[in-house]
Design an enzyme around this catalytic site. Sequence first.
Site, PDB file in Angstrom:
ATOM      1  N   ASN A   9      33.893  33.181  21.197  1.00  0.00           N
ATOM      2  CA  ASN A   9      34.869  32.883  20.139  1.00  0.00           C
ATOM      3  C   ASN A   9      34.729  33.937  19.041  1.00  0.00           C
ATOM      4  OD1 ASN A   9      36.405  31.825  18.090  1.00  0.00           O
ATOM      5  ND2 ASN A   9      35.129  29.995  17.772  1.00  0.00           N
ATOM      6  N   TRP A  10      35.683  34.852  19.002  1.00  0.00           N
ATOM      7  CA  TRP A  10      35.581  35.979  18.050  1.00  0.00           C
ATOM      8  C   TRP A  10      35.998  35.580  16.638  1.00  0.00           C
ATOM      9  CZ3 TRP A  10      37.876  40.744  21.211  1.00  0.00           C
ATOM     10  CH2 TRP A  10      37.068  40.948  22.341  1.00  0.00           C
ATOM     11  N   LYS A  11      36.522  34.382  16.490  1.00  0.00           N
ATOM     12  CA  LYS A  11      36.952  33.880  15.166  1.00  0.00           C
ATOM     13  C   LYS A  11      37.857  34.910  14.477  1.00  0.00           C
ATOM     14  CE  LYS A  11      32.946  30.928  15.074  1.00  0.00           C
ATOM     15  NZ  LYS A  11      32.065  30.068  14.325  1.00  0.00           N
ATOM     16  N   HIS A  95      38.224  22.887  17.173  1.00  0.00           N
ATOM     17  CA  HIS A  95      37.034  23.564  16.659  1.00  0.00           C
ATOM     18  C   HIS A  95      36.708  22.984  15.280  1.00  0.00           C
ATOM     19  CE1 HIS A  95      34.305  26.555  15.083  1.00  0.00           C
ATOM     20  NE2 HIS A  95      34.080  26.915  16.338  1.00  0.00           N
ATOM     21  N   GLU A  97      35.745  24.237  12.600  1.00  0.00           N
ATOM     22  CA  GLU A  97      36.296  24.969  11.446  1.00  0.00           C
ATOM     23  C   GLU A  97      37.754  24.574  11.218  1.00  0.00           C
ATOM     24  OE1 GLU A  97      35.122  28.834  12.835  1.00  0.00           O
ATOM     25  OE2 GLU A  97      33.035  28.288  12.445  1.00  0.00           O
ATOM     26  N   GLU A 167      29.517  21.033  19.938  1.00  0.00           N
ATOM     27  CA  GLU A 167      29.057  21.990  18.935  1.00  0.00           C
ATOM     28  C   GLU A 167      28.663  21.235  17.664  1.00  0.00           C
ATOM     29  OE1 GLU A 167      30.861  26.172  19.592  1.00  0.00           O
ATOM     30  OE2 GLU A 167      32.316  24.988  18.497  1.00  0.00           O
ATOM     31  N   GLY A 173      27.104  28.909  13.204  1.00  0.00           N
ATOM     32  CA  GLY A 173      27.016  30.027  12.265  1.00  0.00           C
ATOM     33  C   GLY A 173      25.854  29.934  11.299  1.00  0.00           C
ATOM     34  N   SER A 208      25.124  28.620  17.287  1.00  0.00           N
ATOM     35  CA  SER A 208      24.048  29.619  17.169  1.00  0.00           C
ATOM     36  C   SER A 208      23.352  29.933  18.501  1.00  0.00           C
ATOM     37  CB  SER A 208      23.031  29.203  16.109  1.00  0.00           C
ATOM     38  OG  SER A 208      23.650  29.139  14.830  1.00  0.00           O
ATOM     39  N   GLY A 229      29.767  32.064  19.235  1.00  0.00           N
ATOM     40  CA  GLY A 229      30.525  32.675  18.146  1.00  0.00           C
ATOM     41  C   GLY A 229      29.947  34.034  17.785  1.00  0.00           C
ATOM     42  N   GLY A 230      29.127  34.047  16.736  1.00  0.00           N
ATOM     43  CA  GLY A 230      28.591  35.304  16.198  1.00  0.00           C
ATOM     44  C   GLY A 230      28.032  36.249  17.256  1.00  0.00           C
TER      45      GLY A 230
HETATM   46  P1  PGA Z   1      28.165  30.457  16.387  1.00  0.00           P
HETATM   47  O1  PGA Z   1      29.621  29.815  16.559  1.00  0.00           O
HETATM   48  O2  PGA Z   1      27.689  30.848  17.755  1.00  0.00           O
HETATM   49  O3  PGA Z   1      28.374  31.642  15.483  1.00  0.00           O
HETATM   50  O4  PGA Z   1      27.295  29.419  15.779  1.00  0.00           O
HETATM   51  C1  PGA Z   1      29.936  28.963  17.636  1.00  0.00           C
HETATM   52  C2  PGA Z   1      31.354  28.500  17.510  1.00  0.00           C
HETATM   53  O5  PGA Z   1      31.833  28.315  16.385  1.00  0.00           O
HETATM   54  O6  PGA Z   1      32.047  28.302  18.526  1.00  0.00           O
END
Ligand code: PGA
Length: 247
Positions: A9-11, A95, A97, A167, A173, A208, A229-230
């Site tokens: 997930n490149w956000k 998600h 967010e 998640e 994050g 994470s 994500g990251g």
């Molecule tokens: P993260 O994000 O790996 O940066 O914690 C995961 C996600 O939001 O899907």
Amino acid sequence: MCKALVAGNWKMHGTTGSAVSLASQLNQDWAQNNAAEMIIFPPFVHISAVRSVIGEGAISIGAQNISQYSDGAYTGEVSAEMLLDQGCKYVLVGHSERRAVMGESDQMVAEKFKVAQDSGLTPILCVGESLKQRQQGETVAVVSAQIDAVIELVGLSNVCRAVIAYEPVWAIGTGETASPQQAQQVHHAIRAQLGEAGRSTTLLYGGSVKASNAAELFAQPDINGGLVGGASLEADEFLNIAKLIEA
Ligand code: PGA
């Protein structure tokens, strides 16, 4: 059998140039015969450029969001048909967010899930509890209510055809990961909630995930892969994570 997946997930990161460069590094290394299917989720505006790099090869493409409406006067929204037209196979729905920052309700998430699946996209339904909810012992209740909201709209068998990503919000994050035991406990509860029909549903862990903690997480019996994500923004790190997934 559950399909093994690794999703990046490149956000809201990157330019066309950086997206294309990341996609081509992944594409050079990732072969069709790897144990897991790799899916990348670039921002909408980079999907087309990324698609031209990865073609019809080993990597699948997905979108980070979808409109719950199919067509019409919805300024700024992107429909299922548009995503299919861009070559997307998957879409993230719910998600944390989007739930927390954009105010998406369980009902809206369920509608997005339905529109996506009805159009032929595979939704990846994201669920998870906040730190406070975990501290109050509500983790399984919160996660199961998020899943129930979708079951109510589309039915259990349709939820079981999709992918579910657990998640924990406090692990996204933050650098803090659920322990493999904590993650497995929730995955096991999700599997139990889905019953017989969910035996082959792919369940991902996200929050994470890094190459240094992925092996233990992926070794858990009810975890079939990761939503990253990251760490998915660095080709080597993401590839190292992806290679830890066994079919
Ligand atoms: P993260 O994000 O790996 O940066 O914690 C995961 C996600 O939001 O899907």
